[in-house]
Scaffold this active site. Structure first.
Site, short mmCIF file in Angstrom:
data_model
loop_
_atom_site.label_atom_id
_atom_site.label_comp_id
_atom_site.label_asym_id
_atom_site.label_seq_id
_atom_site.Cartn_x
_atom_site.Cartn_y
_atom_site.Cartn_z
CB VAL A 11 -0.97 0.05 1.09
CG1 VAL A 11 -1.50 1.36 1.39
CG2 VAL A 11 -2.18 -1.07 0.85
CB THR A 86 -2.89 -2.98 10.88
OG1 THR A 86 -3.43 -3.21 9.76
CG2 THR A 86 -2.47 -1.60 11.15
CD GLU A 151 -5.49 3.05 -1.45
OE1 GLU A 151 -5.31 4.18 -1.06
OE2 GLU A 151 -6.21 2.66 -2.30
CB CYS A 263 -6.98 -7.00 3.14
SG CYS A 263 -5.91 -5.78 2.98
P1 NAD Z 1 3.39 -4.50 4.24
O1 NAD Z 1 3.71 -5.54 4.93
O2 NAD Z 1 3.54 -5.10 2.61
O3 NAD Z 1 4.00 -3.30 4.12
C1 NAD Z 1 4.40 -2.61 5.56
C2 NAD Z 1 5.60 -1.99 5.35
O4 NAD Z 1 5.92 -1.00 6.47
C3 NAD Z 1 6.84 -2.94 5.59
O5 NAD Z 1 7.70 -2.91 4.34
C4 NAD Z 1 7.41 -2.40 6.93
O6 NAD Z 1 8.89 -2.89 6.79
C5 NAD Z 1 7.20 -0.95 7.09
N1 NAD Z 1 7.47 -0.64 8.39
C6 NAD Z 1 6.77 -1.37 9.62
N2 NAD Z 1 7.04 -0.29 10.57
C7 NAD Z 1 7.82 0.72 10.04
C8 NAD Z 1 8.56 1.78 10.70
N3 NAD Z 1 8.24 1.99 12.09
N4 NAD Z 1 9.01 2.75 9.91
C9 NAD Z 1 9.09 2.49 8.56
N5 NAD Z 1 8.64 1.44 7.98
C10 NAD Z 1 7.85 0.56 8.68
O7 NAD Z 1 1.81 -4.20 4.40
P2 NAD Z 1 0.52 -3.63 3.30
O8 NAD Z 1 0.06 -4.82 2.65
O9 NAD Z 1 1.28 -2.62 2.38
O10 NAD Z 1 -0.52 -3.02 4.32
C11 NAD Z 1 -0.26 -1.93 5.17
C12 NAD Z 1 -1.41 -1.45 5.50
O11 NAD Z 1 -2.54 -1.22 4.49
C13 NAD Z 1 -2.19 -2.57 6.51
O12 NAD Z 1 -3.10 -1.62 7.39
C14 NAD Z 1 -3.19 -3.18 5.45
O13 NAD Z 1 -4.34 -3.65 6.03
C15 NAD Z 1 -3.79 -2.04 4.67
N6 NAD Z 1 -4.18 -2.03 3.28
C16 NAD Z 1 -3.66 -3.34 2.64
C17 NAD Z 1 -4.23 -3.49 1.35
C18 NAD Z 1 -3.51 -4.56 0.59
O14 NAD Z 1 -3.77 -4.94 -0.77
N7 NAD Z 1 -2.18 -5.11 0.68
C19 NAD Z 1 -4.97 -2.81 0.85
C20 NAD Z 1 -5.86 -1.91 1.42
C21 NAD Z 1 -5.33 -1.57 2.76
#
Ligand code: NAD
Length: 438
Positions: A11, A86, A151, A263
């Site tokens: 995201v 999360t 998102e 998700c």
């Molecule tokens: P992800 O695990 O792919 O990415 C999270 C990133 O955050 C990782 O690269 C991690 O290293 C980084 N991170 C964690 N703590 C950090 C910090 N203190 N400083 C800097 N970087 C840090 O997760 P994602 O799939 O991108 O999901 C992120 C959020 O978006 C979640 O809450 C998820 O529910 C939501 N979301 C995801 C999707 C999806 O399709 N993946 C769609 C909508 C919403």
């Protein structure tokens, strides 16, 4: 606008890159040094169609940069997006907010002027209040407006979804944030994407409401599929007949092996927890979670039954490992439950996925991962189609059959029609069809 996005995963990276493509100046931050090093050298750490070109174009245009150095990235920016994970907390399924709260604490002392802090991560209702409280407790002078902007992008279609969203939801308590957020998303005016301003708590709930509703719709058609099998209907006909009703709609009515992914599983669990915490149970969502867990577990049993009741010492081929096509994301993929069930019953599994092999390898140490779809069939009693990648839609079924020891295709996505498969001498078992085992 100067924007910093913290968390450069599925995201954060897509959001940051698209904001840069809108013309904003964007810094993407991640604490994962290997991820940032890869991005700095032009390597995209995830598979998302079209993402590589848009990253390259915006880096070249000087609008996009990647760093692990939060301090430099946060000073003097207009907007900070929090897009960290999360995940479900072990044990109780509550959303684990550790990463979000860590970021709130980290950015607090670095804020030197009015800054809009936006939670893009999916977070339970009330999290925005706590983010605001944390920032102020670390830095009472911090002049911030904390906004919820959940998102809705889908992996595999993330860029199109981000640039042509059905809606953008912005939940705010501080009116100063309204014009800033309108400016961030101004390029979307051209697409007439509605920018929906709500209260912060409503925005947080909209995200869970939307995901749980879609998960419930999938689960509903999965239960209809089970009923079809014993009552003699065809779930694809039923889904079509239901979906043509515009109040219902055709999407998310494809029977499958149970929802997975990054998700739906965690967000349904988190909404169940929210209901319990607020003494307002979400009983439909509770049932959705339970039915889905049972369904994922039942899929291996289904394959075993179709193989005559035992797969001990036999080879089973699996087509598709990621939780859906066009992503390399293996989080909570149904393939993991299915393969675990088959292995527990003594089967040896051969598997192939077009883009998910690298992510799958550490998760599936006992599986023989092969290089092509046809190789999964070598010596197999059955081939199970788990993820409906395009490349599995027009397989040479005669070749598949010729490689197998017995010929059975278990199609957990109803990609094929039974008659087209059986004419090659293969047995066929789809979902939600009147049961006619070979
Ligand atoms: P992800 O695990 O792919 O990415 C999270 C990133 O955050 C990782 O690269 C991690 O290293 C980084 N991170 C964690 N703590 C950090 C910090 N203190 N400083 C800097 N970087 C840090 O997760 P994602 O799939 O991108 O999901 C992120 C959020 O978006 C979640 O809450 C998820 O529910 C939501 N979301 C995801 C999707 C999806 O399709 N993946 C769609 C909508 C919403």
């Amino acid at each position: 606008m100067k924007i910093t996005v913290i968390g450069s995963g599925y995201v954060g990276l897509v959001s940051g890159v698209c904001f840069a493509d809108f013309g904003h100046s964007v810094t993407c931050v991640d604490k994962d040094a290997a991820k940032i090093a890869a991005l700095q050298s032009g390597i995209i750490p995830i598979y998302e169609p079209g993402l590589d070109q848009i990253v390259l174009a915006n880096v070249e245009a000087g609008r996009l940069q990647f760093t692990t150095a939060l301090a430099n990235a946060v000073a003097e920016v207009d907007v900070i997006f929090i897009a960290v994970g999360t995940p479900a907390r072990r044990g109780d399924g509550h959303a684990d907010l550790t990463y979000v709260y860590d970021v709130a604490r980290e950015i607090a002392p670095l804020i030197t002027r009015f800054t809009v802090v936006v939670t893009k991560s999916t977070v339970p209702v009330g999290t925005g209040d706590e983010v605001e409280r944390l920032i102020r407790s670390v830095n009472p002078e911090a002049d911030v407006a904390v906004v919820s902007n959940p998102e809705f992008l889908r992996e595999g279609a993330a860029i199109a979804d981000f640039k042509h969203p059905d809606r953008v939801v912005v939940g705010l308590q501080d009116e100063r944030a309204r014009s800033v957020m309108a400016e961030v998303y101004r390029p979307l005016n051209l697409n007439s994407s509605p920018l929906l301003f709500t209260s912060r708590r409503s925005a947080e709930l909209i995200k869970y409401g939307a995901n749980a509703f879609l998960a419930m719709k999938i689960t509903f058609i999965n239960e209809m599929a089970s009923l079809c099998e014993v009552a003699g209907g065809d779930v694809q006909e039923v889904a079509r007949g239901m979906g043509l009703d515009r109040r219902i709609g055709e999407k998310f009515l494809n029977a499958g092996p149970g929802f997975g992914g990054s998700c739906f599983p965690k967000d349904t669990q988190a909404l169940v927890q929210m209901g319990r915490e607020h003494a307002s149970p979400m009983r439909l969502v509770e049932a959705t979670v339970d039915v889905n867990v049972a369904r994922k577990g039942a899929m291996a049993k289904r394959v075993i039954a179709a193989c005559g009741g035992s797969v001990a010492g036999r080879t089973i081929g699996v087509l598709g490992l990621t939780f859906k096509p066009e992503t390399d994301d293996m989080r909570d993929a149904p393939s993991l439950d299915i393969i675990a069930g088959l292995e527990a019953a003594g089967a040896h599994v051969r598997a192939y996925d077009p883009k998910g092999m690298a992510a799958a390898r550490p998760l599936l140490p006992n599986v023989t991962l092969v290089d092509t779809a046809y190789e999964v069939a070598d010596g197999a009693s059955a081939v199970v189609l788990v993820t409906e990648w395009n490349e599995f839609r027009a397989l040479d079924l005669a070749q598949l059959k010729s490689r197998m020891s017995d010929g059975l295709l278990v199609d957990l996505r109803n990609v094929y029609r039974e008659a087209d498969v059986t004419k090659h001498g293969l047995g066929y078992l789809g979902l939600g069809k009147p049961r006619r085992l070979p």
